[in-house]
Design a protein around this motif. Structure first.
Motif, PDB file in Angstrom:
ATOM      1  N   SER A 264       0.834  -1.210   0.000  1.00  0.00           N
ATOM      2  CA  SER A 264       0.000   0.000   0.000  1.00  0.00           C
ATOM      3  C   SER A 264       0.861   1.249   0.000  1.00  0.00           C
ATOM      4  O   SER A 264       0.401   2.333  -0.360  1.00  0.00           O
ATOM      5  CB  SER A 264      -0.924   0.011   1.222  1.00  0.00           C
ATOM      6  OG  SER A 264      -0.166  -0.062   2.423  1.00  0.00           O
ATOM      7  N   GLY A 265       2.095   1.104   0.389  1.00  0.00           N
ATOM      8  CA  GLY A 265       3.040   2.214   0.390  1.00  0.00           C
ATOM      9  C   GLY A 265       4.372   1.740   0.927  1.00  0.00           C
ATOM     10  O   GLY A 265       4.623   0.536   1.010  1.00  0.00           O
ATOM     11  N   GLY A 266       5.219   2.680   1.308  1.00  0.00           N
ATOM     12  CA  GLY A 266       6.524   2.304   1.831  1.00  0.00           C
ATOM     13  C   GLY A 266       7.320   3.533   2.216  1.00  0.00           C
ATOM     14  O   GLY A 266       6.837   4.668   2.120  1.00  0.00           O
ATOM     15  N   ASP A 267       8.538   3.302   2.656  1.00  0.00           N
ATOM     16  CA  ASP A 267       9.404   4.425   3.001  1.00  0.00           C
ATOM     17  C   ASP A 267      10.859   4.079   2.737  1.00  0.00           C
ATOM     18  O   ASP A 267      11.224   2.909   2.606  1.00  0.00           O
ATOM     19  CB  ASP A 267       9.190   4.871   4.450  1.00  0.00           C
ATOM     20  CG  ASP A 267       9.239   3.732   5.454  1.00  0.00           C
ATOM     21  OD1 ASP A 267      10.230   2.976   5.432  1.00  0.00           O
ATOM     22  OD2 ASP A 267       8.304   3.604   6.261  1.00  0.00           O
ATOM     23  N   VAL A 268      11.668   5.111   2.640  1.00  0.00           N
ATOM     24  CA  VAL A 268      13.097   4.973   2.347  1.00  0.00           C
ATOM     25  C   VAL A 268      13.858   5.896   3.284  1.00  0.00           C
ATOM     26  O   VAL A 268      13.461   7.045   3.495  1.00  0.00           O
ATOM     27  CB  VAL A 268      13.413   5.355   0.881  1.00  0.00           C
ATOM     28  CG1 VAL A 268      14.919   5.330   0.636  1.00  0.00           C
ATOM     29  CG2 VAL A 268      12.702   4.408  -0.086  1.00  0.00           C
ATOM     30  N   GLN A 285      12.030   9.379  16.711  1.00  0.00           N
ATOM     31  CA  GLN A 285      11.472  10.598  16.136  1.00  0.00           C
ATOM     32  C   GLN A 285       9.966  10.508  15.874  1.00  0.00           C
ATOM     33  O   GLN A 285       9.306  11.509  15.664  1.00  0.00           O
ATOM     34  CB  GLN A 285      12.178  10.929  14.809  1.00  0.00           C
ATOM     35  CG  GLN A 285      13.695  11.054  14.929  1.00  0.00           C
ATOM     36  CD  GLN A 285      14.103  12.206  15.810  1.00  0.00           C
ATOM     37  OE1 GLN A 285      13.643  13.325  15.628  1.00  0.00           O
ATOM     38  NE2 GLN A 285      14.976  11.945  16.781  1.00  0.00           N
ATOM     39  N   LYS A 286       9.440   9.272  15.840  1.00  0.00           N
ATOM     40  CA  LYS A 286       8.021   9.041  15.571  1.00  0.00           C
ATOM     41  C   LYS A 286       7.585   9.687  14.253  1.00  0.00           C
ATOM     42  O   LYS A 286       6.517  10.298  14.158  1.00  0.00           O
ATOM     43  CB  LYS A 286       7.165   9.560  16.723  1.00  0.00           C
ATOM     44  CG  LYS A 286       7.438   8.844  18.039  1.00  0.00           C
ATOM     45  CD  LYS A 286       6.537   9.345  19.148  1.00  0.00           C
ATOM     46  CE  LYS A 286       6.826   8.600  20.458  1.00  0.00           C
ATOM     47  NZ  LYS A 286       5.966   9.069  21.567  1.00  0.00           N
ATOM     48  N   VAL A 287       8.434   9.544  13.243  1.00  0.00           N
ATOM     49  CA  VAL A 287       8.113  10.100  11.928  1.00  0.00           C
ATOM     50  C   VAL A 287       7.172   9.178  11.167  1.00  0.00           C
ATOM     51  O   VAL A 287       6.263   9.619  10.461  1.00  0.00           O
ATOM     52  CB  VAL A 287       9.401  10.352  11.115  1.00  0.00           C
ATOM     53  CG1 VAL A 287       9.076  10.865   9.724  1.00  0.00           C
ATOM     54  CG2 VAL A 287      10.293  11.327  11.851  1.00  0.00           C
ATOM     55  N   ARG A 288       7.377   7.888  11.326  1.00  0.00           N
ATOM     56  CA  ARG A 288       6.496   6.926  10.652  1.00  0.00           C
ATOM     57  C   ARG A 288       5.094   6.997  11.247  1.00  0.00           C
ATOM     58  O   ARG A 288       4.919   7.115  12.465  1.00  0.00           O
ATOM     59  CB  ARG A 288       7.049   5.507  10.808  1.00  0.00           C
ATOM     60  CG  ARG A 288       8.210   5.192   9.885  1.00  0.00           C
ATOM     61  CD  ARG A 288       8.740   3.806  10.158  1.00  0.00           C
ATOM     62  NE  ARG A 288       9.706   3.397   9.147  1.00  0.00           N
ATOM     63  CZ  ARG A 288      10.576   2.414   9.311  1.00  0.00           C
ATOM     64  NH1 ARG A 288      10.585   1.730  10.438  1.00  0.00           N
ATOM     65  NH2 ARG A 288      11.425   2.094   8.351  1.00  0.00           N
ATOM     66  N   ALA A 289       4.126   6.888  10.377  1.00  0.00           N
ATOM     67  CA  ALA A 289       2.735   6.940  10.825  1.00  0.00           C
ATOM     68  C   ALA A 289       2.417   5.742  11.706  1.00  0.00           C
ATOM     69  O   ALA A 289       2.940   4.645  11.504  1.00  0.00           O
ATOM     70  CB  ALA A 289       1.803   6.969   9.614  1.00  0.00           C
TER      71      ALA A 289
END
Length: 406
Positions: A264-268, A285-289
């Motif tokens: 559904s998505g991703g991150d790098v 950092q709690k950047v990821r949802a």
């Protein structure tokens, strides 16, 4: 149709120089299209070559002799079931004649040359995009749907050296989104990807390690220590944390990428050791949802590890997500772009402007409005609101209390 034979120019020049008047040498080839196209190698680099051919040295001046004269001393097996190639050569530069023996008769073939390394990047006869990164080395850990695509794109871009690490074999569930095909089922991914890279750049240096890096830690670290960039395309955080440690210990830039469940998505994330945040800093950092910890389940082995022990066999098969190649491709492509920018620093590569664009160390991508992205705005005509199919750079600070890099 006249049979067409492709010869590797660099190998043949080495053969001519080192022949020492030997009368014959063995080589290997594979054929296409009902034995009308042949690829010949004197020193095979891949495992796809099974048929043998014969290289025959003739004195200068005799290569232009009639076919009957050249072939008169050759003895062949009558009614042989496989075709055979005879490659005649002399000390004259790139002077070769090739004859195909099939169905109890000889046919002379047309000859084409795959350029030697020095011509690999020339516009008129080269096969790679650029020679700017020829001396760069990349370590890729994880050769699944994302890692395999990254490896091939970097090979196209002219990366000269690869270190490949994976412990899996190609399974049926991989094929739909892997660069390798069904004919390579069962092969170690490292072997299959080595051959795939060499098909794009026959002069690349490819080192491989068939290992789980979380188990064979010392061997994995040794293999990656001399690379210019580490790419973490593995499918679990345990391996990523260890790769983060390797990157910091040896001060090697690293890229970490992943897809979420059902892609559904991703991150790098990019790690520049001690210049910015490391992979461990990301978690403070709690950047990821919230809810984005569920990663892509790509095969049964992974499902057994991630799912509860009481999960039935039928339920396990139902939740294994093969993913969509088109959904994984943007994440892999972003990692390729970041890799090329990182490897091109200080080199006139033509993509220097991207250094300013890639100011962030963490990037988020959404393919569909579901899972953690279900409340995002519709793509429609939105420009200033978070929608799918766009990259978003997020600000991540280096954590001074980080247990790894602090």
């Amino acid at each position: 149709m006249t049979p067409l034979v492709y010869l590797y120019e660099q190998q043949l020049n080495e053969l001519r120089v080192n022949q020492d008047n030997h009368q014959s040498a063995k080589g290997f080839f594979f054929s296409w299209d009902d034995d009308t196209v042949f690829h010949v190698q004197h020193f095979p680099k891949t495992e796809a070559l099974s048929n043998t051919c014969t290289f025959l040295f003739v004195p200068d001046g005799q290569l232009d002799s009639s076919p009957e004269t050249l072939l008169k001393e050759i003895t062949v097996e009558q009614n042989a079931s496989k075709p055979h190639l005879f490659v005649f050569y002399s000390n004259q530069k790139l002077s070769f004649r090739v004859f195909l023996y099939k169905n109890n008769e000889f046919r002379e073939c047309a000859v084409r040359f795959i350029p030697e390394k020095s011509d690999l990047y020339s516009r008129n006869k080269g096969i790679l995009e650029s020679g700017a990164l020829e001396k760069k080395s990349v370590g890729i850990v994880g050769l699944g749907s994302g890692g395999s695509l990254i490896a091939i794109e970097l090979a196209k871009a002219g990366i000269g050296s690869f270190t490949l690490i994976d412990f899996d074999r190609l399974e049926l569930s991989n094929i739909a989104r892997h660069v390798c095909g069904i004919h390579e089922l069962g092969r170690m991914k490292t072997n299959a990807m080595r051959d795939a890279i060499l098909q794009k750049n026959p002069y690349a240096q490819v080192n491989k390690l068939d290992a789980d890096i979380t188990v064979e830690r010392e061997a994995s670290e040794k293999a990656l220590a001399q690379t210019d960039l580490i790419i973490a395309a593995s499918d679990n955080d345990r391996s990523r944390f260890f790769l983060n440690e390797i990157a910091l210990r040896h001060k090697i830039p690293a890229l970490f990428g992943r897809a979420l469940t059902r892609a559904s998505g991703g991150d790098v994330m990019r790690v520049r050791p001690f210049e910015g945040p490391c992979y461990s800093c990301l978690y403070s950092q709690k950047v990821r949802a919230a809810g984005s910890d569920d990663e892509e389940i790509s095969q049964k082995r992974q499902a057994k590890v991630l799912l509860p022990g009481y999960t039935s066999e039928q339920e396990m098969h139902s939740v294994i997500q093969v993913g969509l190649a088109s959904d994984i491709a943007p994440i892999a492509n972003m990692m390729v772009k970041l890799a090329l920018v990182e490897l091109s620093k200080g080199i006139d590569s033509g993509i220097r402007s991207l250094e300013d664009d890639f100011a962030a160390d963490f990037y988020i991508w959404a393919n569909r409005r579901e899972n953690v992205y279900e409340n995002w705005h519709k793509l429609e005509f939105n420009f200033n609101q978070p929608t799918i199919l766009r990259w978003y750079g997020a600000r991540v600070q280096r954590d001074p209390l980080c247990m790894v890099c602090g």
